[in-house]
Every structure is written in C-alpha cells, then in structure tokens.
Design a protein around this motif. Structure first.
Motif, PDB file in Angstrom:
ATOM      1  N   MET A 185       2.642  27.485   6.199  1.00  0.00           N
ATOM      2  CA  MET A 185       3.098  27.745   7.560  1.00  0.00           C
ATOM      3  C   MET A 185       2.066  27.288   8.588  1.00  0.00           C
ATOM      4  N   CYS A 186       0.795  27.341   8.246  1.00  0.00           N
ATOM      5  CA  CYS A 186      -0.264  26.877   9.159  1.00  0.00           C
ATOM      6  C   CYS A 186      -0.786  25.498   8.752  1.00  0.00           C
ATOM      7  N   GLY A 233       0.493  23.189   6.776  1.00  0.00           N
ATOM      8  CA  GLY A 233       1.470  22.143   6.497  1.00  0.00           C
ATOM      9  C   GLY A 233       1.773  22.050   5.014  1.00  0.00           C
ATOM     10  N   LYS A 274      -0.887  20.503  10.000  1.00  0.00           N
ATOM     11  CA  LYS A 274       0.143  20.405  11.020  1.00  0.00           C
ATOM     12  C   LYS A 274       1.367  21.247  10.659  1.00  0.00           C
ATOM     13  N   GLY A 275       1.135  22.497  10.317  1.00  0.00           N
ATOM     14  CA  GLY A 275       2.232  23.403   9.991  1.00  0.00           C
ATOM     15  C   GLY A 275       2.927  23.896  11.252  1.00  0.00           C
ATOM     16  N   ASP A 276       4.078  24.514  11.063  1.00  0.00           N
ATOM     17  CA  ASP A 276       4.868  25.007  12.202  1.00  0.00           C
ATOM     18  C   ASP A 276       4.110  26.046  13.018  1.00  0.00           C
ATOM     19  N   LEU A 277       3.476  26.990  12.348  1.00  0.00           N
ATOM     20  CA  LEU A 277       2.764  28.052  13.051  1.00  0.00           C
ATOM     21  C   LEU A 277       1.550  27.504  13.797  1.00  0.00           C
ATOM     22  N   ALA A 297       1.282  24.550  15.048  1.00  0.00           N
ATOM     23  CA  ALA A 297       1.802  23.835  16.217  1.00  0.00           C
ATOM     24  C   ALA A 297       2.220  24.816  17.312  1.00  0.00           C
ATOM     25  N   ASP A 298       2.887  25.906  16.908  1.00  0.00           N
ATOM     26  CA  ASP A 298       3.311  26.912  17.891  1.00  0.00           C
ATOM     27  C   ASP A 298       2.122  27.574  18.584  1.00  0.00           C
TER      28      ASP A 298
END
Length: 99
Positions: A68-69, A71, A77-80, A82-83
C-alpha cells in the motif's frame, strides 16, 4: 455550596481528561541521523535458504502489509504514499539500501 462542589469537581475532571488525551509531543534529539549500512552489513548473506513456499508466503505478507505504501514492485509509489505525498525509496535499486 452543594452545587458548587460537583461543578468544580466536574471541571477538574474534564481538565485532567483533556491533559491526558493531548500529551506533549516528544522532542526530537538534535543530531540524530539515519543508521548507515557498513560493508560488513552489506556482505552478510541470509542464513535461511529460499523455498517456493517461503517466497509465496512473503509475497502474500508484502501484499497485505507493505504494498500500500511501497508499491506492488517496491518502487515506493504505492497508493497510500501517493495520497500522503510521501517520497519513499525505490527498493528495487541496490544503491538505495546503501544510503
């Protein structure tokens, strides 16, 4: 007088509750740096041999806990990430572990 004591008690109780719920932030120590890897650390080999079952379990755990962090491929480049606008290291790059 009978009303004053419970009111004062309630105010004191609420004050102590607020103090306990909002502790002071810990101060960072000046001069603290990220640990560096020594050549001995880099030369170490994993004493546990890789097995197909072990690798499958690790991939599963990485997918649940890390991807999630970091990738799906470890590129940072995980979603979390990026958020939260985090810049994580690309763990696929060997030089990133030597910093």
């Amino acid at each position: 007088m009978r009303r004053t004591l419970p009111v004062v008690g309630a105010i004191l109780l609420a004050s102590f509750g607020l103090l306990a719920a909002n502790p002071k932030p810990a101060q960072e120590k000046p001069g603290s740096t990220e640990p560096k890897m020594t050549p001995e650390d880099i030369a170490k080999k994993n004493p546990v041999p890789a097995t197909p079952e072990g690798l499958a379990e690790v991939r599963k755990l990485y997918g649940y806990n890390c991807a999630m962090c970091h990738g799906k491929t470890g590129d940072g480049k995980g979603d979390l990430a990026a958020d939260m606008k985090l810049e994580l290291r690309d763990w696929r790059d060997v030089s990133s572990s030597k910093k």
